[in-house]
Scaffold this motif. Structure first.
Motif, PDB file in Angstrom:
ATOM      1  N   LYS A 168      21.013  -4.937   7.084  1.00 13.94           N
ATOM      2  CA  LYS A 168      22.363  -4.786   6.547  1.00 13.94           C
ATOM      3  C   LYS A 168      22.840  -3.338   6.641  1.00 13.94           C
ATOM      4  O   LYS A 168      24.035  -3.071   6.676  1.00 13.94           O
ATOM      5  CB  LYS A 168      22.411  -5.254   5.097  1.00 13.94           C
ATOM      6  N   ASP A 169      21.876  -2.415   6.677  1.00 17.43           N
ATOM      7  CA  ASP A 169      22.175  -0.998   6.867  1.00 17.43           C
ATOM      8  C   ASP A 169      21.451  -0.506   8.108  1.00 17.43           C
ATOM      9  O   ASP A 169      20.712  -1.255   8.755  1.00 17.43           O
ATOM     10  CB  ASP A 169      21.739  -0.178   5.645  1.00 17.43           C
ATOM     11  N   ASP A 170      21.649   0.747   8.419  1.00 15.39           N
ATOM     12  CA  ASP A 170      20.995   1.328   9.593  1.00 15.39           C
ATOM     13  C   ASP A 170      19.537   1.678   9.323  1.00 15.39           C
ATOM     14  O   ASP A 170      18.789   1.974  10.255  1.00 15.39           O
ATOM     15  CB  ASP A 170      21.738   2.584  10.053  1.00 15.39           C
ATOM     16  N   LYS A 171      19.108   1.649   8.079  1.00 16.29           N
ATOM     17  CA  LYS A 171      17.725   1.991   7.743  1.00 16.29           C
ATOM     18  C   LYS A 171      17.273   1.150   6.562  1.00 16.29           C
ATOM     19  O   LYS A 171      18.019   0.950   5.606  1.00 16.29           O
ATOM     20  CB  LYS A 171      17.595   3.479   7.410  1.00 16.29           C
ATOM     21  N   ALA A 172      16.032   0.649   6.626  1.00 12.63           N
ATOM     22  CA  ALA A 172      15.490  -0.175   5.544  1.00 12.63           C
ATOM     23  C   ALA A 172      14.002   0.087   5.419  1.00 12.63           C
ATOM     24  O   ALA A 172      13.305   0.361   6.410  1.00 12.63           O
ATOM     25  CB  ALA A 172      15.755  -1.660   5.795  1.00 12.63           C
ATOM     26  N   LEU A 173      13.489  -0.032   4.200  1.00 10.42           N
ATOM     27  CA  LEU A 173      12.070   0.121   3.927  1.00 10.42           C
ATOM     28  C   LEU A 173      11.420  -1.259   3.894  1.00 10.42           C
ATOM     29  O   LEU A 173      11.940  -2.187   3.279  1.00 10.42           O
ATOM     30  CB  LEU A 173      11.850   0.835   2.590  1.00 10.42           C
ATOM     31  N   VAL A 174      10.268  -1.373   4.569  1.00 12.70           N
ATOM     32  CA  VAL A 174       9.502  -2.617   4.585  1.00 12.70           C
ATOM     33  C   VAL A 174       8.091  -2.295   4.107  1.00 12.70           C
ATOM     34  O   VAL A 174       7.401  -1.465   4.707  1.00 12.70           O
ATOM     35  CB  VAL A 174       9.455  -3.243   5.992  1.00 12.70           C
ATOM     36  N   ALA A 175       7.658  -2.928   3.010  1.00 13.07           N
ATOM     37  CA  ALA A 175       6.316  -2.724   2.468  1.00 13.07           C
ATOM     38  C   ALA A 175       5.423  -3.903   2.838  1.00 13.07           C
ATOM     39  O   ALA A 175       5.868  -5.055   2.857  1.00 13.07           O
ATOM     40  CB  ALA A 175       6.371  -2.554   0.956  1.00 13.07           C
ATOM     41  N   VAL A 176       4.148  -3.604   3.141  1.00  9.95           N
ATOM     42  CA  VAL A 176       3.210  -4.618   3.615  1.00  9.95           C
ATOM     43  C   VAL A 176       1.929  -4.532   2.797  1.00  9.95           C
ATOM     44  O   VAL A 176       1.414  -3.437   2.540  1.00  9.95           O
ATOM     45  CB  VAL A 176       2.885  -4.413   5.109  1.00  9.95           C
ATOM     46  N   GLN A 177       1.405  -5.695   2.421  1.00  8.43           N
ATOM     47  CA  GLN A 177       0.129  -5.737   1.710  1.00  8.43           C
ATOM     48  C   GLN A 177      -0.606  -7.018   2.050  1.00  8.43           C
ATOM     49  O   GLN A 177      -0.030  -8.115   1.982  1.00  8.43           O
ATOM     50  CB  GLN A 177       0.332  -5.654   0.194  1.00  8.43           C
ATOM     51  N   VAL A 178      -1.891  -6.888   2.422  1.00  6.75           N
ATOM     52  CA  VAL A 178      -2.737  -8.056   2.642  1.00  6.75           C
ATOM     53  C   VAL A 178      -3.264  -8.496   1.285  1.00  6.75           C
ATOM     54  O   VAL A 178      -3.999  -7.760   0.622  1.00  6.75           O
ATOM     55  CB  VAL A 178      -3.902  -7.741   3.597  1.00  6.75           C
ATOM     56  N   LYS A 179      -2.887  -9.681   0.862  1.00  9.70           N
ATOM     57  CA  LYS A 179      -3.266 -10.152  -0.466  1.00  9.70           C
ATOM     58  C   LYS A 179      -4.708 -10.645  -0.502  1.00  9.70           C
ATOM     59  O   LYS A 179      -5.415 -10.459  -1.479  1.00  9.70           O
ATOM     60  CB  LYS A 179      -2.324 -11.267  -0.922  1.00  9.70           C
ATOM     61  N   LYS A 180      -5.142 -11.298   0.559  1.00  9.94           N
ATOM     62  CA  LYS A 180      -6.531 -11.724   0.659  1.00  9.94           C
ATOM     63  C   LYS A 180      -6.863 -11.994   2.116  1.00  9.94           C
ATOM     64  O   LYS A 180      -5.967 -12.254   2.938  1.00  9.94           O
ATOM     65  CB  LYS A 180      -6.805 -12.962  -0.187  1.00  9.94           C
ATOM     66  N   ALA A 181      -8.139 -11.908   2.431  1.00  8.77           N
ATOM     67  CA  ALA A 181      -8.574 -12.115   3.805  1.00  8.77           C
ATOM     68  C   ALA A 181      -9.975 -12.703   3.811  1.00  8.77           C
ATOM     69  O   ALA A 181     -10.807 -12.349   2.970  1.00  8.77           O
ATOM     70  CB  ALA A 181      -8.555 -10.803   4.593  1.00  8.77           C
ATOM     71  N   GLY A 182     -10.229 -13.589   4.744  1.00 11.12           N
ATOM     72  CA  GLY A 182     -11.553 -14.183   4.909  1.00 11.12           C
ATOM     73  C   GLY A 182     -12.032 -13.968   6.326  1.00 11.12           C
ATOM     74  O   GLY A 182     -11.249 -14.021   7.272  1.00 11.12           O
ATOM     75  N   PHE A 183     -13.326 -13.734   6.478  1.00 11.94           N
ATOM     76  CA  PHE A 183     -13.865 -13.430   7.794  1.00 11.94           C
ATOM     77  C   PHE A 183     -14.816 -14.543   8.255  1.00 11.94           C
ATOM     78  O   PHE A 183     -14.368 -15.626   8.595  1.00 11.94           O
ATOM     79  CB  PHE A 183     -14.543 -12.062   7.769  1.00 11.94           C
ATOM     80  N   GLU A 184     -16.122 -14.311   8.241  1.00 11.70           N
ATOM     81  CA  GLU A 184     -17.055 -15.289   8.785  1.00 11.70           C
ATOM     82  C   GLU A 184     -17.301 -16.421   7.794  1.00 11.70           C
ATOM     83  O   GLU A 184     -17.043 -16.307   6.598  1.00 11.70           O
ATOM     84  CB  GLU A 184     -18.386 -14.615   9.148  1.00 11.70           C
ATOM     85  N   ARG A 185     -17.856 -17.511   8.299  1.00  5.93           N
ATOM     86  CA  ARG A 185     -18.218 -18.643   7.466  1.00  5.93           C
ATOM     87  C   ARG A 185     -19.418 -18.282   6.586  1.00  5.93           C
ATOM     88  O   ARG A 185     -20.242 -17.440   6.963  1.00  5.93           O
ATOM     89  CB  ARG A 185     -18.574 -19.854   8.333  1.00  5.93           C
ATOM     90  N   PRO A 186     -19.571 -18.926   5.428  1.00  7.94           N
ATOM     91  CA  PRO A 186     -20.706 -18.620   4.543  1.00  7.94           C
ATOM     92  C   PRO A 186     -22.058 -18.808   5.219  1.00  7.94           C
ATOM     93  O   PRO A 186     -22.982 -18.021   4.999  1.00  7.94           O
ATOM     94  CB  PRO A 186     -20.516 -19.596   3.375  1.00  7.94           C
ATOM     95  N   PRO A 202     -14.329 -20.705   1.499  1.00 11.31           N
ATOM     96  CA  PRO A 202     -14.368 -20.691   0.028  1.00 11.31           C
ATOM     97  C   PRO A 202     -14.313 -19.258  -0.491  1.00 11.31           C
ATOM     98  O   PRO A 202     -15.121 -18.416  -0.120  1.00 11.31           O
ATOM     99  CB  PRO A 202     -15.719 -21.338  -0.289  1.00 11.31           C
ATOM    100  N   GLY A 203     -13.337 -18.956  -1.344  1.00  9.50           N
ATOM    101  CA  GLY A 203     -13.245 -17.632  -1.958  1.00  9.50           C
ATOM    102  C   GLY A 203     -12.674 -16.588  -1.025  1.00  9.50           C
ATOM    103  O   GLY A 203     -12.425 -16.825   0.159  1.00  9.50           O
ATOM    104  N   ASP A 204     -12.458 -15.408  -1.559  1.00  8.12           N
ATOM    105  CA  ASP A 204     -11.940 -14.275  -0.802  1.00  8.12           C
ATOM    106  C   ASP A 204     -13.077 -13.299  -0.546  1.00  8.12           C
ATOM    107  O   ASP A 204     -13.878 -13.007  -1.414  1.00  8.12           O
ATOM    108  CB  ASP A 204     -10.821 -13.556  -1.576  1.00  8.12           C
ATOM    109  N   GLN A 205     -13.126 -12.758   0.663  1.00  6.94           N
ATOM    110  CA  GLN A 205     -14.213 -11.862   1.017  1.00  6.94           C
ATOM    111  C   GLN A 205     -13.809 -10.400   0.957  1.00  6.94           C
ATOM    112  O   GLN A 205     -14.606  -9.545   0.601  1.00  6.94           O
ATOM    113  CB  GLN A 205     -14.729 -12.196   2.419  1.00  6.94           C
ATOM    114  N   THR A 206     -12.604 -10.069   1.346  1.00  5.44           N
ATOM    115  CA  THR A 206     -12.167  -8.682   1.379  1.00  5.44           C
ATOM    116  C   THR A 206     -10.719  -8.615   0.927  1.00  5.44           C
ATOM    117  O   THR A 206      -9.840  -9.131   1.606  1.00  5.44           O
ATOM    118  CB  THR A 206     -12.290  -8.096   2.807  1.00  5.44           C
ATOM    119  N   THR A 207     -10.479  -7.989  -0.198  1.00  5.14           N
ATOM    120  CA  THR A 207      -9.104  -7.824  -0.667  1.00  5.14           C
ATOM    121  C   THR A 207      -8.846  -6.384  -1.086  1.00  5.14           C
ATOM    122  O   THR A 207      -7.899  -5.761  -0.643  1.00  5.14           O
ATOM    123  CB  THR A 207      -8.813  -8.764  -1.849  1.00  5.14           C
ATOM    124  N   ASP A 208      -9.709  -5.830  -1.938  1.00  4.09           N
ATOM    125  CA  ASP A 208      -9.456  -4.497  -2.478  1.00  4.09           C
ATOM    126  C   ASP A 208      -9.664  -3.392  -1.459  1.00  4.09           C
ATOM    127  O   ASP A 208      -9.223  -2.265  -1.669  1.00  4.09           O
ATOM    128  CB  ASP A 208     -10.346  -4.239  -3.702  1.00  4.09           C
TER     129      ASP A 208
END
Length: 556
Positions: free
Chosen positions: A377-395, A472-478
């Motif tokens: 809507k303007d010529d400049k805008a701020l976009v914030a990004v955050q990964v809330k949760k991520a899972g990698f390999e199987r248990p 099952p569950g989250d492996q890496t978030t913080d």
């Protein structure tokens, strides 16, 4: 001018960060004469193409090092002493069953139609080759388990005779086996050089780079190379055939990861070794009671590599501390939730999420990257990004012996951007990303510090699901950092562009102290446990690679 209706259908990538260069931000654009110039279905095709295709392996090729330095493993496994055969023999047995374990149709794929002789996953075709200065398949009917242990007589590579000066004999430790078995082991492991270059050349020739074939036609092969690399000949050695491509083994692995857009890992094994000598070799192998074997695993993606490691770990009859799974490139997330926020400026909304955007592009689709549409809507805008949760390999992969030795969840994660521009183009021979010169109508800049959300903000969450079954569950978030981008448009310009945003992992902090106090090394002398080459490969190949990706679709 009417909107272009050409849809862009690129090749499916083998895994999430397949094809990613060190760039963390890739700009995709399409020139247009109206505000929303790119067909919306094109963005769905992009999101699907840049996601992760199912890893359906239809063939496995195993390369066994047949150099003379490998004899000590076979001699130790074949001596008449209780328990000495277990580690090396179990490794060979595990390798021999990879084709049955790695199915052409995975558990997440459709089963065979009723009426077929066998329901469920199909075993992958398996081929076994041995290499040294020559590269050749094992003779028909020869077992990968029996021949290396001297239980079946196989002539030296190329059908040659075993030179008398390469016939082995004991150092101080006594072998105790039969003369026939020892001669069979000497004949099988008779090569005087380990020419890994020709193995990697053959692998590269059988796997074209992603983007050069139609969707779904590449990335269905897995390769395993078992070697001690003790007699590794340098590039250009007269003892090895001329290489098809220049560069070191490290460069070839990097090409597999960066150009071929595939995954690579190594499983290292510490195995008992019977000292031996020969007139041509001298006493160089008389001082080692244990040495390392390396299984290089080259696959379309991490799922297959982890499945192969789990199989080898289950088959392994040695100490659980005597093997270690080492990915040569950071493992991408198999699933994640990412949140994009558009903060207000006072009461003003510089950008917003359009309400009329098709739901088909916003709802999760298996193996398709999340797409976040924003309207400037303007010529400049701020976009914030955050990964809330991520899972990698199987248990089950994570619980395999040796798997957690290199923990990528403790790597240094950063958001990055590089101003590389690409245009979506369709041609007669192929489709893909083509570099676009000149400035576009919008640019995106990574902020040095992530902005904190204020009270006035609009949020939207997108999900990536790379497999049908949810972890099952989250492996890496913080451990995953937030990021903020400034999106700027050129005043007076209008169009539609897509940004591929990536979170990359830097493995350098992990590799620096990788071998310190490692149980893999044990108490063996340093001349018997050589890790410098592998450490160099980890430093070069795994330095930075993306683990999370999504598309930001900007209308301006």
């Amino acid at each position: 001018m009417p909107a272009r209706r050409d849809s862009w259908l690129g090749p499916r990538r083998g895994h999430l960060f397949a094809g990613a260069s060190l760039a963390a931000l890739l700009l995709l654009a399409a020139p247009s004469c109206r505000k929303k110039g790119v067909p919306l279905e094109a963005f769905q095709a992009i999101a699907t193409s840049l996601g992760s295709a199912p890893e359906e392996i239809d063939s496995v090729r195993i390369y066994l090092d047949a150099s003379a330095s490998m004899r000590g493993f076979a001699l130790a496994a074949s001596r008449n002493e209780a328990g000495t055969s277990a580690p090396f023999q179990s490794l060979l047995a595990g390798l021999d069953s990879i084709g049955d374990e790695v199915a052409a149709r995975t558990a997440d794929s459709p089963k065979q139609e009723k009426g077929s002789e066998r329901m469920g996953p199909l075993p992958a075709k398996q081929e076994i080759h041995r290499f040294g200065s020559l590269l050749e398949p094992l003779p028909p009917g020869v077992s990968l388990v029996s021949a290396p242990l001297g239980r079946a007589s196989v002539r030296p590579a190329g059908g040659r005779d075993l030179p008398p000066e390469w016939v082995s004999k004991d150092c101080s430790a006594k072998w105790g086996g039969s003369a026939e078995t020892r001669l069979a082991i000497d004949s099988f492991f008779s090569e005087t050089s380990t020419c890994l270059n020709q193995v990697f050349d053959e692998v590269a020739a059988s796997e074209v780079a992603a983007g050069e074939v139609a969707a779904g036609e590449a990335g269905k092969r897995a390769f395993v190379i078992l070697t001690d690399a003790e007699q590794l000949a340098p590039e250009g050695s007269e003892r090895c055939p001329a290489a098809r491509s220049a560069g070191t083994i490290q460069a070839r692995i990097d090409e597999w990861i960066r150009v071929k857009r595939r995954f690579a890992a190594v499983v290292a094994f510490r195995i008992g070794y019977l000292p031996w000598e020969a007139k041509a070799a001298g006493k160089r192998y008389c001082g080692c009671g244990e040495r390392l074997l390396f299984a290089y695993i080259l696959t379309p993606g991490p799922e297959t590599a982890e499945k192969i490691h789990a199989l080898l770990a289950r088959s392994w009859k040695g100490s659980p501390d005597a093997l270690s799974y080492l990915p040569l490139v950071p493992r991408p997330a198999s699933e994640f939730d990412v949140e994009v926020s558009l903060p207000y400026e006072g009461k003003k909304k510089p950008a917003l999420f359009p309400t009329a955007y098709p739901k088909s592009l916003q709802e999760p689709r298996l193996s398709s990257l999340p797409v976040f549409p924003i309207e400037m809507k303007d010529d400049k805008a701020l976009v914030a990004v955050q990964v809330k949760k991520a899972g990698f390999e199987r248990p089950e992969a994570r619980s395999s012996p040796g798997f957690a030795r290199l923990d990528w969840s403790k790597a240094r994660f950063t958001w990055r951007e590089v101003s590389t521009r690409f245009v979506l183009e369709r041609g007669k021979k192929k489709t893909g990303f083509v570099p676009l010169s000149g400035a576009g109508g919008v640019e995106i800049l990574l902020q040095t510090e992530a902005a904190k959300d204020g009270d006035q903000v609009t949020r939207r969450t997108g999900r990536f699901q790379g497999r049908a079954t949810v972890l099952p569950g989250d492996q890496t978030t913080d451990k995953l950092p937030r990021a903020s981008f400034i999106v700027k448009r050129t005043p007076g310009k209008h169009g539609s562009e897509a940004f591929l945003i990536e979170l990359v992992a830097d493995s350098t902090p992990l590799v620096a102290n990788l071998w310190k106090d490692s149980p893999l090394i044990g108490k063996a002398p340093s001349e018997c446990i050589k890790l410098a080459s592998l450490e160099e490969q980890l430093q070069l190949a795994g330095r930075t690679s993306p683990v999370v990706r999504f598309l930001l679709h900007v209308d301006y």
